[in-house]
Write a protein that holds these residues in place. Structure first.
Motif, PDB file in Angstrom:
ATOM      1  N   HIS A  10      49.653  22.609  55.171  1.00 58.03           N
ATOM      2  CA  HIS A  10      49.011  23.885  55.429  1.00 58.03           C
ATOM      3  C   HIS A  10      49.709  24.990  54.668  1.00 58.03           C
ATOM      4  O   HIS A  10      49.087  25.882  54.086  1.00 58.03           O
ATOM      5  N   GLN A  18      47.097  32.096  48.185  1.00 54.03           N
ATOM      6  CA  GLN A  18      47.617  33.451  48.026  1.00 54.03           C
ATOM      7  C   GLN A  18      48.297  33.647  46.684  1.00 54.03           C
ATOM      8  O   GLN A  18      48.986  34.642  46.493  1.00 54.03           O
ATOM      9  N   LEU A  20      50.892  32.236  45.453  1.00 50.74           N
ATOM     10  CA  LEU A  20      52.347  32.194  45.481  1.00 50.74           C
ATOM     11  C   LEU A  20      52.741  30.790  45.926  1.00 50.74           C
ATOM     12  O   LEU A  20      52.711  30.471  47.110  1.00 50.74           O
TER      13      LEU A  20
ATOM     14  N   THR B 247      44.504  30.850  60.083  1.00 50.98           N
ATOM     15  CA  THR B 247      45.380  31.893  59.550  1.00 50.98           C
ATOM     16  C   THR B 247      46.481  31.256  58.701  1.00 50.98           C
ATOM     17  O   THR B 247      47.040  30.234  59.050  1.00 50.98           O
ATOM     18  N   HIS B 248      46.760  31.939  57.614  1.00 51.76           N
ATOM     19  CA  HIS B 248      47.867  31.495  56.773  1.00 51.76           C
ATOM     20  C   HIS B 248      49.033  32.433  56.977  1.00 51.76           C
ATOM     21  O   HIS B 248      48.899  33.497  57.548  1.00 51.76           O
ATOM     22  N   THR B 249      50.177  32.026  56.470  1.00 51.41           N
ATOM     23  CA  THR B 249      51.347  32.896  56.544  1.00 51.41           C
ATOM     24  C   THR B 249      51.062  34.168  55.763  1.00 51.41           C
ATOM     25  O   THR B 249      50.558  34.111  54.657  1.00 51.41           O
ATOM     26  N   PRO B 250      51.436  35.319  56.303  1.00 52.84           N
ATOM     27  CA  PRO B 250      51.199  36.568  55.562  1.00 52.84           C
ATOM     28  C   PRO B 250      51.984  36.584  54.262  1.00 52.84           C
ATOM     29  O   PRO B 250      53.036  35.978  54.146  1.00 52.84           O
ATOM     30  N   LEU B 251      51.449  37.309  53.278  1.00 44.54           N
ATOM     31  CA  LEU B 251      51.986  37.226  51.920  1.00 44.54           C
ATOM     32  C   LEU B 251      53.445  37.644  51.847  1.00 44.54           C
ATOM     33  O   LEU B 251      54.256  37.025  51.164  1.00 44.54           O
ATOM     34  N   ARG B 254      55.691  35.058  53.114  1.00 44.86           N
ATOM     35  CA  ARG B 254      55.701  33.940  52.187  1.00 44.86           C
ATOM     36  C   ARG B 254      56.613  34.241  51.006  1.00 44.86           C
ATOM     37  O   ARG B 254      57.343  33.381  50.521  1.00 44.86           O
ATOM     38  N   GLN B 255      56.572  35.485  50.526  1.00 44.72           N
ATOM     39  CA  GLN B 255      57.449  35.848  49.416  1.00 44.72           C
ATOM     40  C   GLN B 255      58.899  35.696  49.827  1.00 44.72           C
ATOM     41  O   GLN B 255      59.729  35.204  49.062  1.00 44.72           O
TER      42      GLN B 255
END
Lengths: 289, 321
Positions: A10, A18, A20, B247-251, B254-255
């Motif tokens: 996931h 995204q 990245l 939902t994905h991890t917020p950007l 993630r950075q």
């Protein structure tokens, strides 16, 4: 290959969505490529290329031979890729079971390269022009043997096909000095003079992997396990498409393939520049040592 | 130079060489002379009674090393610790492992040891938190707790008589790890320290340094106290499961995760010991120099980190004196 948990998968898919990826790359960025030239002194040109965990050695040898009767004005080129059993565990296991896992992949890669470099049956669209290899028409020509050895591989699709080709950019082929006679011309090969090969037409192979709704370039083995399908597209410097190979995975709608081709053209420009600079740096360091 | 697979330019190569030389000269322990390669003689006082440990053998009356590594002496035991060896577990170590098999009343985990480690069903907290005897139904529902290929954090409980390892995950901070990435480095780079769980507050990230060389970097998960039984929580949990799929991890998080992961990769390529402070400093170095996340894996950043580390250690050495 190590499996991935649902949470990790996931995470990877989210990253690609995204723009990245796990190591911070954008979708169309390559990892650093490490190039060493002149690794095989006996060959006319050789190169070792590393991209991530994938390690490939390629070499070019040239021999004088007789052109085929059907095409007396063209030289001959033979391309062969060998995946050594140490390259990946799956090659070794199948090998031990008296199957030959590595061989299948070798033939697949060899065929794909032959198609890109030598063009179709009529010789159209070839990367290397065989006519430039002829010495005396009908009698003597150069035989080029291009060999690649995969030492270690991380994922099939991420095979650095482009990198094998950058090697053929630097074979040093001897120029022969004299010819005379009717039937069997005498040829003496000069040891001093080298003819640089014309490499402007040689294409670069870009493998585009589709994960979810996005395309990535240079997939690691974890990202590859998430792929729907992958397409390898060879593009040359002028932006012409020299070959398209679809690898594994699900079926693709034709519009998606066209989309991938345009993405590949874009990505290939950066890759060609990057490779050119790496090769220049490698040659410079070779001259110093 | 340690076989670094980086395209280094000539100046970068010299800078890196200089940094490594500085670091080597700074390591003041007598052990710096004790690194041996195969067939090197180990300096031992032959009159004392000593015990020959792993990695040594007696050849022509001399004690000779059979592996490349560092000589360790503990009381009378002399042995050679190989550097690229597999993980050597100790009781109480925190490890991160991947489930390989769901077997009868236990899970088998791969932890970079010579055998797979075992996590018994009874050493694992039940999802509802109640302490009770595990029934046959629990055994059939093991997959709902951990499946194959799940990443799990646990603690080494003991060694079985046949040499295999038993783990336990009784506390709330252990368990399944999701929403992040697993990095694999050499086990000798993670030294035993007070805490292996690090919650990087300013990033909202969990960093778990497993002693077996598996490092987990992921989103922060609040550890709930299982003793407090909340009935409404169970319905919340099932909803969260479905939401998670969308939902994905917020950007931004993630950075941060990628930056921390790259810092770990850089440090492991250079061979420096993993330490939460060191990782944080590397991350701060990269963000202060406005280095792109992907460029952290480039040669320039590697050289910068090596130079920084050499500086830091020389300063620390001066302070001590």
């Amino acid at each position: 290959m190590v499996g991935l948990s649902v949470g990790e998968k996931h995470f990877i898919q989210g990253g690609i969505a995204q723009d990245l990826r796990s190591d911070g790359r954008k979708r169309l960025t390559y990892r650093p490529i490490y190039v060493e030239t002149g690794v095989i002194p006996q060959a006319h040109g050789s190169e070792r290329v590393r991209l991530g965990a994938t390690d490939v050695i390629a070499s070019v040898k040239a021999e004088l031979g007789k052109p085929s009767a059907l095409q007396p004005d063209k030289g001959k080129i033979a391309i062969y890729v060998d995946c050594s059993p140490t390259a990946a565990p799956m090659f070794e296991v199948v090998f031990a079971l008296a199957g030959r896992g590595g061989e299948e992949l070798s033939t697949e890669l060899s065929l794909a390269l032959q198609r890109c470099l030598l063009g179709g049956k009529s010789g159209a669209g070839a990367g290397i022009d065989p006519a430039s290899l002829v010495v005396v028409e009908g009698k003597v020509c150069w035989d080029l043997y291009i060999d690649g050895l995969v030492i270690s591989s991380e994922g099939i699709c991420s095979m650095p096909l482009p990198l094998l080709l950058s090697n053929t950019g630097i074979p040093k082929v001897d120029v022969e000095a004299e010819t005379k006679g009717d039937d069997q011309p005498e040829v003496s090969i000069s040891d001093e003079e080298f003819l640089q090969f014309d490499t402007s037409g040689i294409p670069v192979v870009v493998t585009i992997t589709k994960v979810g709704r996005h395309y990535i370039v240079d997939a690691t083995s974890e990202e590859e396990s998430q792929m729907c399908s992958a397409v390898s597209i060879s593009v040359n410097r002028k932006g012409h498409i020299c070959g398209v190979t679809k690898r594994g995975g699900a079926g693709l709608d034709p519009s998606i393939i066209l989309d991938m081709i345009s993405v590949a053209k874009h990505a290939s420009e950066q890759l060609i520049n990057k490779l050119a600079s790496e090769i220049a740096a490698a040659e410079a360091s070779e001259e110093e040592s | 130079m340690r076989g670094l697979q980086l395209p280094l330019s000539q100046t970068q190569r010299t800078r890196l060489q200089r940094a490594f030389e500085k670091l080597q000269s700074l390591s003041s322990k007598a052990n710096s002379d004790a690194s041996v390669t195969v067939a090197d003689t180990i300096p031992v006082n032959y009159e004392d009674a000593f015990l020959k440990g792993h990695g040594t053998t007696e050849l022509n009356g001399e004690l000779v090393a059979t592996v490349c590594g560092v000589v360790e002496r503990i009381n009378k035991l002399v042995y050679v610790r190989g550097l690229r060896a597999r993980y050597k577990p100790e009781v109480g170590d925190i490890v991160v492992g991947r489930v390989v098999e769901v077997a009868q009343k236990r899970w088998r985990l791969e932890i970079n040891f010579s055998q797979d480690a075992i996590l018994m069903l009874s050493s694992m907290n039940m999802p509802d938190g109640i302490q009770r005897r595990r029934t046959a139904l629990d055994e059939l529902n093991m997959r709902s707790i951990f499946e194959e290929n799940d990443v799990v954090c646990a603690e080494v409980r003991n060694f079985q008589h046949d040499g295999s390892l038993q783990l336990q995950a009784r506390s709330q901070k252990y368990g399944k790890l999701e929403k992040g990435q697993l990095l694999i480095i050499d086990p000798y780079l993670v030294k035993k320290s007070k805490s292996h769980f690090h919650h990087l507050e300013q990033f909202g990230i969990d960093l778990i340094l497993g002693r077996n060389g598996f490092i987990w970097v992921g989103e922060h998960v609040e550890t709930r106290d299982s003793m407090v039984v909340d009935k409404p929580n169970s319905s919340e949990q099932s909803m969260v499961l479905e939401e998670r799929n969308q939902t994905h991890t917020p950007l931004e998080m993630r950075q941060n995760i990628c930056r921390v992961a790259n810092a770990v990769r850089v440090l492991s390529t250079l061979g420096f010991s993993m330490d939460a402070d060191l990782i944080m400093e590397t991350v701060e170095l990269s963000s202060s120099l406005k280095i792109d996340i992907h460029d952290m894996l480039g040669s320039e950043f590697h050289v910068l980190v090596a130079e920084r580390e050499a500086e830091r250690r020389s300063l620390m050495g001066k302070r001590r004196r």
